[in-house]
Design a protein around this motif. Structure first.
Motif, PDB file in Angstrom:
ATOM      1  N   SER A 273      -7.298   9.390 -10.438  1.00 14.83           N
ATOM      2  CA  SER A 273      -7.985   8.166 -10.314  1.00 14.83           C
ATOM      3  C   SER A 273      -6.908   7.053 -11.340  1.00 14.83           C
ATOM      4  CB  SER A 273      -9.319   9.121 -11.662  1.00 14.83           C
ATOM      5  OG  SER A 273      -8.979   8.338 -12.960  1.00 14.83           O
ATOM      6  N   GLU A 274      -6.638   7.281 -11.674  1.00 10.94           N
ATOM      7  CA  GLU A 274      -6.048   5.942 -12.476  1.00 10.94           C
ATOM      8  C   GLU A 274      -4.922   5.042 -11.014  1.00 10.94           C
ATOM      9  OE1 GLU A 274      -3.088   4.771 -15.844  1.00 10.94           O
ATOM     10  OE2 GLU A 274      -4.404   6.300 -16.419  1.00 10.94           O
ATOM     11  N   ALA A 275      -4.373   6.213 -10.240  1.00 11.83           N
ATOM     12  CA  ALA A 275      -3.426   6.240  -9.365  1.00 11.83           C
ATOM     13  C   ALA A 275      -4.437   5.299  -8.368  1.00 11.83           C
ATOM     14  CB  ALA A 275      -2.576   6.946  -8.909  1.00 11.83           C
ATOM     15  N   LEU A 276      -4.944   6.186  -8.018  1.00 11.96           N
ATOM     16  CA  LEU A 276      -6.052   5.907  -6.794  1.00 11.96           C
ATOM     17  C   LEU A 276      -7.450   4.600  -6.905  1.00 11.96           C
ATOM     18  CD1 LEU A 276      -7.978   9.517  -6.138  1.00 11.96           C
ATOM     19  CD2 LEU A 276      -5.990   8.317  -4.152  1.00 11.96           C
ATOM     20  N   HIS A 277      -7.542   3.952  -8.089  1.00 11.82           N
ATOM     21  CA  HIS A 277      -8.617   3.036  -7.917  1.00 11.82           C
ATOM     22  C   HIS A 277      -7.554   1.792  -7.219  1.00 11.82           C
ATOM     23  CE1 HIS A 277     -11.954   3.990  -9.265  1.00 11.82           C
ATOM     24  NE2 HIS A 277     -11.719   4.975 -10.587  1.00 11.82           N
ATOM     25  N   PRO A 278      -6.192   1.292  -7.964  1.00 12.80           N
ATOM     26  CA  PRO A 278      -5.253   0.090  -7.039  1.00 12.80           C
ATOM     27  C   PRO A 278      -5.661  -0.050  -5.104  1.00 12.80           C
ATOM     28  CG  PRO A 278      -3.240   1.427  -8.590  1.00 12.80           C
ATOM     29  CD  PRO A 278      -5.143   2.344  -8.569  1.00 12.80           C
ATOM     30  N   VAL A 279      -5.104   1.940  -5.018  1.00 10.47           N
ATOM     31  CA  VAL A 279      -4.873   2.146  -3.572  1.00 10.47           C
ATOM     32  C   VAL A 279      -6.142   2.056  -2.968  1.00 10.47           C
ATOM     33  CG1 VAL A 279      -4.341   3.951  -2.280  1.00 10.47           C
ATOM     34  CG2 VAL A 279      -3.179   3.645  -3.752  1.00 10.47           C
TER      35      VAL A 279
ATOM     36  N   LEU B 244       1.200  -1.492   0.044  1.00 13.31           N
ATOM     37  CA  LEU B 244      -0.256   0.358  -0.158  1.00 13.31           C
ATOM     38  C   LEU B 244       0.632   0.655   0.216  1.00 13.31           C
ATOM     39  CD1 LEU B 244      -2.975   1.445   0.141  1.00 13.31           C
ATOM     40  CD2 LEU B 244      -2.422   1.279   2.513  1.00 13.31           C
ATOM     41  N   ARG B 245       1.505   1.503   0.808  1.00 16.68           N
ATOM     42  CA  ARG B 245       3.099   2.594   0.679  1.00 16.68           C
ATOM     43  C   ARG B 245       3.391   2.443  -0.514  1.00 16.68           C
ATOM     44  NH1 ARG B 245       5.700   3.972   6.362  1.00 16.68           N
ATOM     45  NH2 ARG B 245       5.763   5.344   5.344  1.00 16.68           N
TER      46      ARG B 245
END
Length: 300
Positions: free
Chosen positions: A189-195, A178-179
């Motif tokens: 948004s593309e980076a936030l979805h897997p997070v 996660l980190r």
């Protein structure tokens, strides 16, 4: 929709992976059955939502404690749970948008135009509901329930490996991943979805083990619960914007009105993205890392 009380069972240092898996599956299976009845009757939009929540919790448990069942069974269960969760997705998305869009678009559209849009989405909902109910009538779903019932009843081979050891290892790995994902950047948004997905996985595992760590565990679970809420709001805003872009492609409304809708939803999506990014970054704070280590230190 009234949910059964969450089981007070948490992991103990005597539990094997099979014990842990049973402790995950039994209470969630009860919730799944209640949510199934609600979704079949279409008496509350929460029915489809709670089915999705149940599938995510079960998949999280299998991911960590799947050694408590045969490897092939674990893979088959994981695939069936993914199938069920995804199948409820369209209905859940429509229900969320029907609830949130009126407030956002109240000033952007005349009432007749908005009502026409709502009717179109209600037709889509009817199709999505029929698909969801068909899945609940399927042999695959019945087989999934049968397998989960057997696990909840303890009808599976015993696995001697310590559940605490497995959970400790999983917490460390999942938090590191996660980190790393957050450090790469969470400004779009593309980076936030897997997070968002990684936060959910950690939160579900923490629900099972955090009570062993007293205040540190409680506060850590609160940290992840709040972050998951913010990331959920971000996801809902992203879906709203996708809908507006779809309406634009299909020419659902006059161009001028669609432009106004898109502008309104773009502004909301940017706001929710900023809030979600801040919530995600807070999970990298030294205090959060310290709390997580306090939880892991109790798992021995």
């Amino acid at each position: 929709m009234t949910q059964p009380t969450q089981s007070a069972e948490v992991l103990s240092n005597r539990d094997t992976r099979a014990d842990a898996l049973r402790k995950v599956v039994a209470p969630v299976l009860a919730r799944l059955r209640l949510a199934e009845a609600t979704a079949r009757a279409d008496s509350d939009p929460e029915g489809a939502h709670q089915i999705r929540v149940a599938t995510r919790r079960l998949r999280s448990g299998l991911r960590v404690f799947g050694g408590g069942v045969d490897a092939l069974d674990a893979k088959r269960l994981g695939r069936a749970l993914r199938w069920l969760g995804r199948g409820m997705g369209p209905l859940r998305d429509i229900d969320v948008q029907l609830e949130r869009l009126p407030g956002l678009l109240e000033k952007a559209l005349p009432k007749p135009a908005f009502e026409a849009l709502r009717r179109a989405q209600q037709e889509r909902r009817h199709d999505a509901l029929r698909q969801a109910q068909s899945m609940l009538d399927s042999a695959r779903y019945r087989g999934l329930l049968s397998s989960l019932t057997a696990i909840a009843a303890g009808k599976h081979p015993a696995a001697g490996r310590s559940a605490f050891k497995q959970a400790r290892k999983a917490l460390g790995k999942q938090y590191d991943r996660l980190r790393a994902a957050i450090d790469k950047g969470v400004d779009d948004s593309e980076a936030l979805h897997p997070v968002r997905l990684k936060i959910k996985q950690l939160r579900y595992l923490l629900e099972l083990v955090a009570p062993n760590a007293g205040k540190s565990g409680t506060r850590l679970l609160e940290d992840f619960t709040e972050a998951q809420k913010r990331l959920g709001e971000f996801h809902d805003a992203a879906v709203s914007l996708e809908w507006a872009q779809q309406w634009k492609r299909l020419g659902t409304l006059p161009a001028a009105r669609l432009a106004k809708i898109e502008k309104t939803l773009e502004a909301d999506a940017k706001l929710q993205t900023r809030r979600a990014a801040r919530a995600a970054r807070r999970l990298c704070a030294p205090m959060v890392a310290k709390r997580l280590e306090a939880v892991r230190s109790k798992l021995h």
